[in-house]
Design a protein around this motif. Structure first.
Motif, PDB file in Angstrom:
ATOM      1  N   PRO A 216       0.811  -1.231   0.000  1.00 14.66           N
ATOM      2  CA  PRO A 216       0.000   0.000   0.000  1.00 14.66           C
ATOM      3  C   PRO A 216       0.837   1.270   0.000  1.00 14.66           C
ATOM      4  CG  PRO A 216      -0.142  -1.110   2.140  1.00 14.66           C
ATOM      5  CD  PRO A 216       0.643  -2.001   1.226  1.00 14.66           C
ATOM      6  N   GLU A 217       2.127   1.142   0.259  1.00 12.39           N
ATOM      7  CA  GLU A 217       3.015   2.309   0.259  1.00 12.39           C
ATOM      8  C   GLU A 217       3.420   2.722  -1.165  1.00 12.39           C
ATOM      9  OE1 GLU A 217       3.827   3.998   3.085  1.00 12.39           O
ATOM     10  OE2 GLU A 217       2.423   2.619   4.048  1.00 12.39           O
ATOM     11  N   LEU A 218       3.281   1.801  -2.111  1.00 10.47           N
ATOM     12  CA  LEU A 218       3.686   2.074  -3.485  1.00 10.47           C
ATOM     13  C   LEU A 218       2.504   2.566  -4.308  1.00 10.47           C
ATOM     14  CD1 LEU A 218       5.974  -1.031  -4.095  1.00 10.47           C
ATOM     15  CD2 LEU A 218       6.651   1.280  -3.422  1.00 10.47           C
ATOM     16  N   SER A 219       2.791   3.249  -5.388  1.00  8.20           N
ATOM     17  CA  SER A 219       1.757   3.774  -6.273  1.00  8.20           C
ATOM     18  C   SER A 219       1.057   2.630  -7.018  1.00  8.20           C
ATOM     19  CB  SER A 219       2.375   4.742  -7.286  1.00  8.20           C
ATOM     20  OG  SER A 219       1.455   5.036  -8.317  1.00  8.20           O
ATOM     21  N   PHE A 220      -0.232   2.492  -6.768  1.00 10.46           N
ATOM     22  CA  PHE A 220      -0.999   1.448  -7.440  1.00 10.46           C
ATOM     23  C   PHE A 220      -1.092   1.742  -8.938  1.00 10.46           C
ATOM     24  CE2 PHE A 220      -4.990  -0.522  -8.867  1.00 10.46           C
ATOM     25  CZ  PHE A 220      -4.713  -1.840  -8.537  1.00 10.46           C
ATOM     26  N   ARG A 221      -1.264   3.002  -9.276  1.00 10.05           N
ATOM     27  CA  ARG A 221      -1.363   3.399 -10.691  1.00 10.05           C
ATOM     28  C   ARG A 221      -0.095   3.011 -11.450  1.00 10.05           C
ATOM     29  NH1 ARG A 221      -4.460   6.444 -13.906  1.00 10.05           N
ATOM     30  NH2 ARG A 221      -3.498   7.687 -15.528  1.00 10.05           N
ATOM     31  N   SER A 222       1.059   3.301 -10.896  1.00  9.77           N
ATOM     32  CA  SER A 222       2.327   2.925 -11.532  1.00  9.77           C
ATOM     33  C   SER A 222       2.426   1.416 -11.671  1.00  9.77           C
ATOM     34  CB  SER A 222       3.514   3.438 -10.723  1.00  9.77           C
ATOM     35  OG  SER A 222       3.526   4.840 -10.698  1.00  9.77           O
ATOM     36  N   TYR A 223       1.991   0.710 -10.646  1.00  4.05           N
ATOM     37  CA  TYR A 223       2.030  -0.746 -10.640  1.00  4.05           C
ATOM     38  C   TYR A 223       1.185  -1.325 -11.777  1.00  4.05           C
ATOM     39  CZ  TYR A 223       1.211  -5.505  -8.848  1.00  4.05           C
ATOM     40  OH  TYR A 223       1.107  -6.861  -8.709  1.00  4.05           O
ATOM     41  N   ILE A 224      -0.050  -0.840 -11.927  1.00  5.49           N
ATOM     42  CA  ILE A 224      -0.915  -1.402 -12.969  1.00  5.49           C
ATOM     43  C   ILE A 224      -0.443  -1.044 -14.367  1.00  5.49           C
ATOM     44  CG2 ILE A 224      -2.953  -1.655 -11.500  1.00  5.49           C
ATOM     45  CD1 ILE A 224      -4.089   0.856 -12.888  1.00  5.49           C
TER      46      ILE A 224
END
Length: 182
Positions: free
Chosen positions: A53-61
């Motif tokens: 949850p600390e990382l950008s979900f948008r970047s991940y997807i």
């Protein structure tokens, strides 16, 4: 369990159009872009326990989308029917008069992608791709280990792929993959 599914549905509704648009910008095909959306969310669901949850979900997807598109392009480059379908779709607006302009444009994009590499990485890449040398031959010529050559080539290919996705179109990327340049 219902809470997870509801949260997942919210994520799907929030990001599916962006993923679809990004997938379509790479693949130029509605059906394949829709498959990418499904594959991205399947991957997210299967790995939901590992999400940070600390990382950008948008970047991940978007990273997942890009990686799945690259995998699809590799598959397309090696499958005659799929390659023809993807090439046909991306070439629907083909104009023979533009062919010379396209060739010059593609050469310029290719050179720009190579130019962003560090001097040593560029040298290794060019020895491999332009002179057709094996990793072992490059290792001997440059006095470095084979693993260093492999690591430098891997990094060079990743840098070039990222550059091409940001600055190019599907036809050029598939062409480079099909001819073993990427």
């Amino acid at each position: 369990m219902e809470h997870r599914e509801a949260a997942f549905r919210k994520l799907f509704d929030l990001y599916r159009h962006d993923i679809y648009a990004y997938g379509k910008s790479i693949l130029k095909h509605d059906e394949y872009a829709e498959e990418i959306v499904q594959d991205v969310f399947l991957k997210i669901w299967l790995n939901r326990e590992k999400l940070d949850p600390e990382l950008s979900f948008r970047s991940y997807i978007f990273a997942i989308t890009r990686n799945l598109a690259i995998n699809f392009l590799h598959k397309a480059a090696n499958d005659a029917r799929l390659r023809e379908e993807v090439f046909y779709k991306s070439q629907e607006s083909y104009n023979p008069a533009e062919n010379n302009i396209d060739a010059a444009y593609y050469d310029r994009i290719k050179q720009q992608a190579i130019d962003i590499l560090s001097p040593r990485r560029r040298q290794i890449f060019e020895l491999s791709r332009n002179r057709g040398m094996s990793y072992e031959e490059i290792s001997k010529e440059l006095g470095i280990s084979v693993s260093t050559v492999k690591n430098q080539m891997s990094a060079a290919l990743e840098t070039i792929r990222n550059f091409l996705f940001a600055h190019s179109d599907l036809t050029l990327i598939i062409t480079f993959i099909a001819f073993g340049w990427l």
